[in-house]
Design a protein around this motif. Structure first.
Motif, short mmCIF file in Angstrom:
data_model
loop_
_atom_site.label_atom_id
_atom_site.label_comp_id
_atom_site.label_asym_id
_atom_site.label_seq_id
_atom_site.Cartn_x
_atom_site.Cartn_y
_atom_site.Cartn_z
N LYS A 1 36.32 47.81 47.21
CA LYS A 1 35.68 46.68 46.64
C LYS A 1 36.18 45.83 45.45
CE LYS A 1 31.00 48.71 48.18
NZ LYS A 1 31.81 49.68 48.72
N ASN A 2 37.03 46.50 44.74
CA ASN A 2 37.58 45.94 43.51
C ASN A 2 38.63 46.70 43.13
OD1 ASN A 2 36.39 47.90 41.75
ND2 ASN A 2 34.38 46.91 42.15
N SER A 3 39.48 46.02 42.14
CA SER A 3 40.60 46.63 41.38
C SER A 3 40.33 47.85 40.74
CB SER A 3 41.49 45.31 40.58
OG SER A 3 40.64 45.27 39.51
N LYS A 4 39.04 47.82 39.98
CA LYS A 4 38.77 49.04 39.19
C LYS A 4 38.59 50.28 40.17
CE LYS A 4 35.23 51.00 36.22
NZ LYS A 4 34.02 50.38 35.39
N GLN A 5 38.02 50.13 41.46
CA GLN A 5 37.87 51.19 42.18
C GLN A 5 39.14 51.54 42.82
OE1 GLN A 5 35.96 50.37 45.94
NE2 GLN A 5 35.45 52.51 46.32
N LYS B 1 47.71 45.43 40.22
CA LYS B 1 47.78 44.13 39.72
C LYS B 1 48.05 43.06 41.01
CE LYS B 1 48.47 42.86 36.13
NZ LYS B 1 47.60 42.49 34.96
N ARG B 2 48.77 43.36 41.99
CA ARG B 2 48.75 42.53 43.31
C ARG B 2 47.55 42.31 44.06
NH1 ARG B 2 51.06 38.01 44.91
NH2 ARG B 2 51.44 38.17 47.28
N TYR B 3 46.75 43.46 44.20
CA TYR B 3 45.62 43.20 44.79
C TYR B 3 44.49 42.60 43.92
CZ TYR B 3 40.54 44.97 46.16
OH TYR B 3 39.39 44.88 46.51
N LYS B 4 44.55 42.83 42.67
CA LYS B 4 43.52 41.83 41.84
C LYS B 4 44.06 40.33 41.90
CE LYS B 4 41.67 42.03 37.18
NZ LYS B 4 41.42 42.58 35.81
N GLU B 5 45.42 39.96 42.07
CA GLU B 5 45.92 38.87 42.17
C GLU B 5 45.37 38.04 43.35
OE1 GLU B 5 49.96 36.76 43.31
OE2 GLU B 5 49.94 38.22 41.17
N LEU B 6 45.27 38.87 44.63
CA LEU B 6 45.11 38.41 45.86
C LEU B 6 43.66 38.26 46.05
CD1 LEU B 6 47.79 40.08 47.95
CD2 LEU B 6 47.68 37.66 47.23
N ARG B 7 42.85 38.89 45.58
CA ARG B 7 41.43 39.50 46.12
C ARG B 7 40.53 38.78 45.03
NH1 ARG B 7 38.31 41.70 49.69
NH2 ARG B 7 36.11 42.65 48.97
N GLU B 8 40.55 39.14 43.68
CA GLU B 8 39.90 38.70 42.71
C GLU B 8 40.12 37.69 41.68
OE1 GLU B 8 39.53 42.22 39.98
OE2 GLU B 8 38.91 43.52 41.57
N ASN B 9 41.22 37.11 41.97
CA ASN B 9 41.57 35.88 41.00
C ASN B 9 41.61 34.74 42.10
OD1 ASN B 9 41.69 37.56 38.95
ND2 ASN B 9 44.03 37.39 38.95
#
Length: 243
Positions: free
Chosen positions: A5-9, A221-229
């Motif tokens: 669901k998110n980068s933390k998980q 970091k890549r996941y966060k960039e693509l999904r959350e940002n």
């Protein structure tokens, strides 16, 4: 099986790994600071740097993992047990021990189980992971290795040292399926070649409980960039037709 669901998980499912035997202390400190930034499940490092990790990560929930009998696993049992005990004393939370592949190839399962049982006794309530090197094994050998690990009380089966890794997602899923069938109570960690989010997501979806990766920081970091940002706020809509 996970639905990330998110980068933390995602970070909580990765053992961020650096077993480079040429790394300097300053480089290891940089690695540990990256681990702190994203709060991975654990770091996996050489025995040399366990005390440094214990100090650096003392205010975090990140577990410290290190290796025994790495990477070949052919040391005698007494040596492995001594290594494991010393690592626990230095502050390790998780021990990753390479199995004796000679025992497995010769079908000496009693010796294999005895070694794993002694290692588990040595680490007590800490986590014991048994590395079985699936790329070097036939399917029946993977099944017997997983059964031995479960019977002897190990907490995880880990699929690779990283020196020999399955080349394709289907090989990884095959390994997961075999372990789940013949050792259904043991947890599974996949390691080796997992260097991007797509691959990480595939093996987690395929049934792995955790993944190990040298590229853990880049994956998250890549996941966060693509999904959350890149979230787009949807325009407001009405649920009735306009006149």
């Amino acid at each position: 099986m996970y639905n990330i669901k998110n980068s933390k998980q995602l970070a909580s499912l990765i053992n961020y790994t650096n077993l480079n035997n040429m790394i300097s202390e300053s480089e290891m400190k940089e690695f540990l600071e990256k681990a702190k930034e994203l709060n991975f499940h654990s770091v996996v490092i050489s025995p040399t740097y366990v005390p440094l990790a214990k100090e650096t990560l003392k205010d975090t929930e990140i577990k410290i993992g290190s290796v025994v009998g790495f990477p070949l696993g052919f040391e005698d049992t007494e040596s492995k047990v001594a290594e494991a005990k010393e690592l626990i004393e230095k502050g390790a939370d998780e021990i990753e021990a390479v199995i004796n592949l000679n025992y497995l190839k010769d079908e000496k399962y009693d010796l294999l189980e005895n070694e794993i049982r002694q290692l588990k006794d040595a680490v007590g309530d800490r986590i014991l992971k048994i590395i079985i090197e699936t790329k070097a094994l036939e399917d029946y050998e993977k099944a017997n290795a997983a059964k031995a690990a479960q019977t002897a009380g190990a907490d995880f089966v880990k699929t690779s040292t990283g020196f020999m890794s399955p080349n394709h997602i289907f090989e990884n899923v095959n390994d997961i399926n075999i372990i789940q069938k013949y050792a259904p109570k043991i947890k599974i960690e996949l390691y080796g070649g997992i260097d991007e989010y797509k691959f990480a997501n595939q093996v987690l979806t395929g049934g792995a409980d955790l993944i190990g990766s040298n590229k853990g920081y880049e994956i998250v970091k890549r996941y966060k960039e693509l999904r959350e940002n890149t979230q787009v706020t949807p325009k407001p809509i009405t649920l009735t037709k306009k006149d």
